[in-house]
Design a protein around this motif. Sequence first.
Motif, short mmCIF file in Angstrom:
data_model
loop_
_atom_site.label_atom_id
_atom_site.label_comp_id
_atom_site.label_asym_id
_atom_site.label_seq_id
_atom_site.Cartn_x
_atom_site.Cartn_y
_atom_site.Cartn_z
N VAL A 167 100.31 32.09 70.27
CA VAL A 167 101.24 33.22 70.26
C VAL A 167 102.52 32.79 70.97
O VAL A 167 102.55 32.61 72.18
CB VAL A 167 100.64 34.46 70.93
CG1 VAL A 167 101.68 35.57 71.00
CG2 VAL A 167 99.41 34.94 70.18
N VAL A 168 103.58 32.62 70.20
CA VAL A 168 104.86 32.18 70.74
C VAL A 168 105.65 33.37 71.28
O VAL A 168 106.37 33.27 72.27
CB VAL A 168 105.67 31.45 69.65
CG1 VAL A 168 107.05 31.05 70.16
CG2 VAL A 168 104.91 30.24 69.14
N LEU A 169 105.52 34.52 70.63
CA LEU A 169 106.28 35.70 71.02
C LEU A 169 105.46 36.94 70.71
O LEU A 169 104.98 37.12 69.59
CB LEU A 169 107.60 35.74 70.23
CG LEU A 169 108.70 36.68 70.70
CD1 LEU A 169 109.13 36.34 72.11
CD2 LEU A 169 109.89 36.59 69.75
N GLY A 170 105.31 37.81 71.72
CA GLY A 170 104.56 39.04 71.55
C GLY A 170 105.33 40.23 72.07
O GLY A 170 106.48 40.45 71.71
N PHE A 171 104.71 41.02 72.98
CA PHE A 171 105.32 42.23 73.49
C PHE A 171 106.50 41.98 74.44
O PHE A 171 107.34 42.85 74.63
CB PHE A 171 104.28 43.04 74.30
CG PHE A 171 103.42 43.93 73.46
CD1 PHE A 171 103.95 45.00 72.77
CD2 PHE A 171 102.05 43.71 73.37
CE1 PHE A 171 103.16 45.84 72.01
CE2 PHE A 171 101.24 44.54 72.61
CZ PHE A 171 101.80 45.61 71.93
N GLU A 172 106.55 40.81 75.04
CA GLU A 172 107.33 40.63 76.26
C GLU A 172 108.82 40.94 76.16
O GLU A 172 109.44 41.36 77.13
CB GLU A 172 107.13 39.20 76.81
CG GLU A 172 107.51 38.08 75.84
CD GLU A 172 106.38 37.67 74.92
OE1 GLU A 172 106.54 36.64 74.24
OE2 GLU A 172 105.36 38.36 74.85
N SER A 173 109.44 40.74 75.00
CA SER A 173 110.88 40.95 74.91
C SER A 173 111.27 41.99 73.88
O SER A 173 112.45 42.11 73.52
CB SER A 173 111.59 39.62 74.57
OG SER A 173 111.13 39.12 73.33
N SER A 174 110.32 42.78 73.40
CA SER A 174 110.59 43.81 72.38
C SER A 174 111.34 43.24 71.19
O SER A 174 112.25 43.86 70.64
CB SER A 174 111.39 44.97 73.00
OG SER A 174 110.71 45.54 74.07
N ASP A 175 110.97 42.03 70.80
CA ASP A 175 111.67 41.37 69.71
C ASP A 175 111.24 41.95 68.37
O ASP A 175 110.34 42.79 68.28
CB ASP A 175 111.43 39.86 69.76
CG ASP A 175 112.66 39.06 69.37
OD1 ASP A 175 113.33 39.47 68.40
OD2 ASP A 175 112.94 38.03 70.01
N ASP A 176 111.89 41.48 67.30
CA ASP A 176 111.69 42.08 65.99
C ASP A 176 110.36 41.71 65.36
O ASP A 176 109.81 42.48 64.57
CB ASP A 176 112.83 41.66 65.05
CG ASP A 176 114.18 42.14 65.56
OD1 ASP A 176 114.37 43.36 65.62
OD2 ASP A 176 115.02 41.31 65.93
N CYS A 177 109.84 40.52 65.65
CA CYS A 177 108.59 40.05 65.06
C CYS A 177 107.70 39.41 66.11
O CYS A 177 108.20 38.85 67.08
CB CYS A 177 108.87 38.98 63.99
SG CYS A 177 109.59 39.60 62.48
N ALA A 178 106.41 39.48 65.87
CA ALA A 178 105.50 38.59 66.58
C ALA A 178 105.62 37.21 65.94
O ALA A 178 105.83 37.09 64.73
CB ALA A 178 104.07 39.09 66.47
N VAL A 179 105.51 36.17 66.77
CA VAL A 179 105.68 34.80 66.28
C VAL A 179 104.44 34.01 66.65
O VAL A 179 104.00 34.03 67.80
CB VAL A 179 106.94 34.15 66.90
CG1 VAL A 179 107.12 32.73 66.36
CG2 VAL A 179 108.18 34.99 66.62
N TYR A 180 103.90 33.29 65.65
CA TYR A 180 102.63 32.59 65.83
C TYR A 180 102.77 31.15 65.34
O TYR A 180 103.33 30.89 64.27
CB TYR A 180 101.53 33.31 65.03
CG TYR A 180 100.12 32.92 65.41
CD1 TYR A 180 99.52 33.41 66.57
CD2 TYR A 180 99.38 32.06 64.60
CE1 TYR A 180 98.22 33.07 66.91
CE2 TYR A 180 98.08 31.72 64.93
CZ TYR A 180 97.49 32.22 66.09
OH TYR A 180 96.21 31.87 66.41
N GLU A 181 102.28 30.23 66.14
CA GLU A 181 102.33 28.80 65.82
C GLU A 181 101.46 28.50 64.60
O GLU A 181 100.27 28.81 64.57
CB GLU A 181 101.84 28.00 67.03
CG GLU A 181 101.64 26.53 66.78
CD GLU A 181 102.93 25.78 66.64
OE1 GLU A 181 103.12 25.13 65.60
OE2 GLU A 181 103.75 25.86 67.58
#
Length: 342
Positions: A36-50
């Motif tokens: 999991v590269v990007l989840g809840f932490e920055s309220s970004d537009d997408c979750a990002v997965y390796e």
Amino acid sequence: MDKSESGGCGCKIPSVMLSRILSQTAKANTVIDEKVVLGFESSDDCAVYEMGEKYLLFTTDFFSPIVNDPYIFGQLAASNAVSDIFASGGTPLIANSIMAFDPDTVSSDQVTQMILGAQSVMNRFNVSVVGGHTIRNSQPLYGFSIIGEVEKSRLKKNNTATSGDLLVMTRPIGVGIIASALKSGLIDQKDIIPSTLEKITGDNSIGRVLSEKSWVSSLTDITGFGLVGHISEMIGSGRLDVELDVNSLKFYDGVESLAVSVTSPESGVFGNIKKYAQCVNYLVDLPLAKKFLLHDPQTNGGLLFTVAPEEFEVSRHAWEMLCPDMTVIGKIKDGAGKIKVC
């Protein structure tokens, strides 16, 4: 068609309440996945997965209608959902639909038109709708969960702006005000000029063009938390300020004259004002209508990005040919997490 109490991204849970809920539940997720590269932490537009050579992108978006025309509602629902993928620099691949309606008040013909409107958008981007889930509900709801992909070098985040960058938006704001005016009966859908309706139902595929450029430092789309809310995410670390030039903002035709009369204390506008009050310094006397528009929840809003000024000026004409409404609205500076409206 429109049986909803609030529509589009204006029907989101108030951001103050949402933040409180997430702060109390975040620790309950004890699953640690290093992919999991990007989840809840920055309220970004997408979750990002390796996923090896590329990243997998995943997003979910659905809402109640802001228009009475079911075909246009379908277009909005699909464009708004794929926008999250484009705002991360990626390409949408497949989608599952999320739908709810009351079969006693919404006809099968209306539902068919919703689906056809959405499909017209998905076809444009070669997105396969592979399934979905439909339930009975008093308010119509429609949207999608989308899986996409992005090359690792082209992933764009919403909180990686750099001091000295220009702040640029790609589309006018004021969709929430238009939706409120439609619901209150102050305007009819036929009163919305064709060019405005075309922009509201438009797409953010220019995000793929922006993601090619290393000097585009951050990228997001403007949705339910309004322009100020999404700018605040860009400077969420507290090390930057934004000088926001209110005179450079573009609004949809007629929304300034409607903003005050259609905005109630229970609206998403007031919720956003409360949420982001500590982030904003008003350095000019701002008409109430413009203040409301700064916080107006957008449905399928345009993109917001930060870019190095020299490189932007070199490419500016070409980008404006692709996106005529693109406009510089401010500048990023060293600071302490404030949006200075000037």
